[in-house]
Design a protein around this motif. Structure first.
Motif, PDB file in Angstrom:
ATOM      1  N   MET A  44      34.640  44.149  15.007  1.00 44.81           N
ATOM      2  CA  MET A  44      34.120  44.810  16.214  1.00 44.81           C
ATOM      3  C   MET A  44      34.098  46.339  16.081  1.00 44.81           C
ATOM      4  O   MET A  44      33.236  46.992  16.660  1.00 44.81           O
ATOM      5  CB  MET A  44      34.944  44.403  17.442  1.00 44.81           C
ATOM      6  CG  MET A  44      34.536  43.075  17.975  1.00 44.81           C
ATOM      7  SD  MET A  44      32.809  43.077  18.547  1.00 44.81           S
ATOM      8  CE  MET A  44      32.407  41.365  18.267  1.00 44.81           C
ATOM      9  N   HIS A  45      35.024  46.904  15.331  1.00 44.39           N
ATOM     10  CA  HIS A  45      34.981  48.362  15.145  1.00 44.39           C
ATOM     11  C   HIS A  45      33.683  48.758  14.432  1.00 44.39           C
ATOM     12  O   HIS A  45      33.051  49.755  14.770  1.00 44.39           O
ATOM     13  CB  HIS A  45      36.212  48.848  14.374  1.00 44.39           C
ATOM     14  CG  HIS A  45      37.465  48.825  15.201  1.00 44.39           C
ATOM     15  ND1 HIS A  45      37.651  49.663  16.280  1.00 44.39           N
ATOM     16  CD2 HIS A  45      38.572  48.042  15.132  1.00 44.39           C
ATOM     17  CE1 HIS A  45      38.836  49.400  16.846  1.00 44.39           C
ATOM     18  NE2 HIS A  45      39.400  48.427  16.167  1.00 44.39           N
ATOM     19  N   GLU A  46      33.278  47.945  13.463  1.00 49.28           N
ATOM     20  CA  GLU A  46      32.015  48.239  12.756  1.00 49.28           C
ATOM     21  C   GLU A  46      30.810  48.053  13.677  1.00 49.28           C
ATOM     22  O   GLU A  46      29.845  48.804  13.596  1.00 49.28           O
ATOM     23  CB  GLU A  46      31.863  47.327  11.534  1.00 49.28           C
ATOM     24  CG  GLU A  46      32.666  47.800  10.352  1.00 49.28           C
ATOM     25  CD  GLU A  46      32.347  47.012   9.086  1.00 49.28           C
ATOM     26  OE1 GLU A  46      31.251  46.429   8.970  1.00 49.28           O
ATOM     27  OE2 GLU A  46      33.228  46.971   8.213  1.00 49.28           O
ATOM     28  N   VAL A  47      30.875  47.039  14.552  1.00 45.54           N
ATOM     29  CA  VAL A  47      29.765  46.828  15.503  1.00 45.54           C
ATOM     30  C   VAL A  47      29.611  48.074  16.372  1.00 45.54           C
ATOM     31  O   VAL A  47      28.507  48.615  16.536  1.00 45.54           O
ATOM     32  CB  VAL A  47      30.014  45.586  16.404  1.00 45.54           C
ATOM     33  CG1 VAL A  47      28.921  45.446  17.453  1.00 45.54           C
ATOM     34  CG2 VAL A  47      30.115  44.314  15.571  1.00 45.54           C
ATOM     35  N   PHE A  48      30.743  48.574  16.898  1.00 40.86           N
ATOM     36  CA  PHE A  48      30.693  49.747  17.776  1.00 40.86           C
ATOM     37  C   PHE A  48      30.281  50.999  16.992  1.00 40.86           C
ATOM     38  O   PHE A  48      29.569  51.853  17.510  1.00 40.86           O
ATOM     39  CB  PHE A  48      32.052  49.967  18.471  1.00 40.86           C
ATOM     40  CG  PHE A  48      32.211  49.141  19.721  1.00 40.86           C
ATOM     41  CD1 PHE A  48      32.292  47.750  19.656  1.00 40.86           C
ATOM     42  CD2 PHE A  48      32.287  49.739  20.973  1.00 40.86           C
ATOM     43  CE1 PHE A  48      32.434  46.972  20.809  1.00 40.86           C
ATOM     44  CE2 PHE A  48      32.426  48.977  22.138  1.00 40.86           C
ATOM     45  CZ  PHE A  48      32.500  47.590  22.045  1.00 40.86           C
ATOM     46  N   ALA A  49      30.701  51.095  15.735  1.00 41.87           N
ATOM     47  CA  ALA A  49      30.334  52.260  14.924  1.00 41.87           C
ATOM     48  C   ALA A  49      28.834  52.248  14.641  1.00 41.87           C
ATOM     49  O   ALA A  49      28.185  53.289  14.589  1.00 41.87           O
ATOM     50  CB  ALA A  49      31.124  52.253  13.613  1.00 41.87           C
ATOM     51  N   LYS A  50      28.277  51.047  14.514  1.00 41.53           N
ATOM     52  CA  LYS A  50      26.856  50.910  14.160  1.00 41.53           C
ATOM     53  C   LYS A  50      25.949  51.126  15.369  1.00 41.53           C
ATOM     54  O   LYS A  50      24.911  51.774  15.255  1.00 41.53           O
ATOM     55  CB  LYS A  50      26.634  49.495  13.602  1.00 41.53           C
ATOM     56  CG  LYS A  50      25.375  49.329  12.813  1.00 41.53           C
ATOM     57  CD  LYS A  50      25.418  48.009  12.065  1.00 41.53           C
ATOM     58  CE  LYS A  50      24.151  47.829  11.264  1.00 41.53           C
ATOM     59  NZ  LYS A  50      24.171  46.590  10.504  1.00 41.53           N
ATOM     60  N   GLY A  51      26.332  50.566  16.510  1.00 36.46           N
ATOM     61  CA  GLY A  51      25.397  50.631  17.639  1.00 36.46           C
ATOM     62  C   GLY A  51      26.056  50.727  18.991  1.00 36.46           C
ATOM     63  O   GLY A  51      25.438  50.456  20.014  1.00 36.46           O
ATOM     64  N   GLU A  52      27.318  51.109  18.988  1.00 34.75           N
ATOM     65  CA  GLU A  52      28.101  51.211  20.221  1.00 34.75           C
ATOM     66  C   GLU A  52      28.074  49.899  20.996  1.00 34.75           C
ATOM     67  O   GLU A  52      27.721  48.858  20.459  1.00 34.75           O
ATOM     68  CB  GLU A  52      27.634  52.408  21.045  1.00 34.75           C
ATOM     69  CG  GLU A  52      27.778  53.669  20.211  1.00 34.75           C
ATOM     70  CD  GLU A  52      27.645  54.948  20.959  1.00 34.75           C
ATOM     71  OE1 GLU A  52      27.362  54.926  22.160  1.00 34.75           O
ATOM     72  OE2 GLU A  52      27.845  55.985  20.315  1.00 34.75           O
ATOM     73  N   GLU A  53      28.449  49.978  22.276  1.00 34.26           N
ATOM     74  CA  GLU A  53      28.591  48.726  23.035  1.00 34.26           C
ATOM     75  C   GLU A  53      27.246  48.020  23.222  1.00 34.26           C
ATOM     76  O   GLU A  53      27.178  46.795  23.305  1.00 34.26           O
ATOM     77  CB  GLU A  53      29.236  49.032  24.394  1.00 34.26           C
ATOM     78  CG  GLU A  53      29.698  47.777  25.091  1.00 34.26           C
ATOM     79  CD  GLU A  53      30.504  48.040  26.365  1.00 34.26           C
ATOM     80  OE1 GLU A  53      30.944  49.187  26.586  1.00 34.26           O
ATOM     81  OE2 GLU A  53      30.654  47.079  27.138  1.00 34.26           O
ATOM     82  N   LEU A  54      26.172  48.797  23.253  1.00 37.63           N
ATOM     83  CA  LEU A  54      24.842  48.204  23.481  1.00 37.63           C
ATOM     84  C   LEU A  54      24.490  47.174  22.412  1.00 37.63           C
ATOM     85  O   LEU A  54      23.936  46.113  22.713  1.00 37.63           O
ATOM     86  CB  LEU A  54      23.787  49.312  23.525  1.00 37.63           C
ATOM     87  CG  LEU A  54      22.389  48.865  23.904  1.00 37.63           C
ATOM     88  CD1 LEU A  54      22.363  48.296  25.320  1.00 37.63           C
ATOM     89  CD2 LEU A  54      21.403  50.026  23.799  1.00 37.63           C
ATOM     90  N   LEU A  55      24.815  47.484  21.169  1.00 36.91           N
ATOM     91  CA  LEU A  55      24.511  46.548  20.072  1.00 36.91           C
ATOM     92  C   LEU A  55      25.247  45.221  20.289  1.00 36.91           C
ATOM     93  O   LEU A  55      24.671  44.137  20.119  1.00 36.91           O
ATOM     94  CB  LEU A  55      24.907  47.167  18.729  1.00 36.91           C
ATOM     95  CG  LEU A  55      24.662  46.310  17.486  1.00 36.91           C
ATOM     96  CD1 LEU A  55      23.176  46.006  17.320  1.00 36.91           C
ATOM     97  CD2 LEU A  55      25.217  46.997  16.239  1.00 36.91           C
ATOM     98  N   LEU A  56      26.509  45.317  20.710  1.00 40.43           N
ATOM     99  CA  LEU A  56      27.297  44.110  20.986  1.00 40.43           C
ATOM    100  C   LEU A  56      26.664  43.301  22.110  1.00 40.43           C
ATOM    101  O   LEU A  56      26.466  42.090  21.985  1.00 40.43           O
ATOM    102  CB  LEU A  56      28.733  44.520  21.368  1.00 40.43           C
ATOM    103  CG  LEU A  56      29.607  43.444  22.027  1.00 40.43           C
ATOM    104  CD1 LEU A  56      29.847  42.271  21.081  1.00 40.43           C
ATOM    105  CD2 LEU A  56      30.944  44.041  22.474  1.00 40.43           C
TER     106      LEU A  56
END
Ligand code: S3P
Length: 167
Positions: A44-56
């Motif tokens: 999840m840290h990588e998800v947030f680093a890649k696209g912040e909460e919106l990507l999730l």
């Protein structure tokens, strides 16, 4: 049959989904893992680093649409799926039964004390605001609320099995 587990971070969705799926002979899908697959990330840290909460959140919507058609499955969701109504709509339209695993905030803080894996649980004060904001949403989407504060995994699973058998 499709069983969906919702609840705040640290309430035990993953552990309980694993146990419940085994005891009921159902498959198990973990939405956080599917988010990582879809976004080509490891955690999840990588998800947030890649696209912040919106990507999730976008990934959660797309995944819910994809997996809602599956039957004979227990789905453990991420704690924020209730933020986008469409996610629960996909599951409910497919006939899912939704358990909300309710834990007190103090229980959650204790469980996540040494866990740094969750980008949205770095600071207890901010997390408490999220918790309070989301409580009514979890309750709203729940077909049944399970109290997970003081009981063992086996006891909670048994309660869920009894409810499922009566469906
Ligand atoms: C989140 C919960 C996490 C994960 C992400 C965001 C949230 O899942 O989806 O870090 O917004 O509550 P768990 O509930 O499995 O920790």
């Amino acid at each position: 049959m499709q069983i969906v587990l919702i609840g705040f971070m640290g309430c035990g969705k993953t552990t309980l989904a694993q146990h419940l799926s085994q005891s009921q002979g159902l498959s198990w899908l973990e939405m956080d893992a599917l988010v990582c697959q879809k976004t080509h990330t490891q955690n999840m840290h990588e998800v947030f680093a890649k696209g912040e909460e919106l990507l999730l959140r976008e990934a959660e919507i797309a995944i819910a649409k994809e997996i809602a058609t599956q039957q004979n499955v227990v789905i453990s969701t991420g704690g924020g799926v209730v933020l986008n109504k469409i996610v629960l709509d996909y599951f409910k339209q497919a006939g899912a039964f939704v358990f909300y695993l309710h834990a007190n905030f103090e229980t959650i803080v204790e469980r996540l004390r040494t866990d740094r894996s969750r980008p949205l649980f770095q600071d207890a004060i901010e997390a408490k605001k999220l918790y309070e904001f989301r409580l009514p949403l979890y309750t709203h989407y729940a077909d049944h609320i399970i109290d997970v504060d003081t009981r063992s995994v086996a006891e909670i699973c048994l309660e869920m099995q009894e409810i499922i058998c009566g469906l």
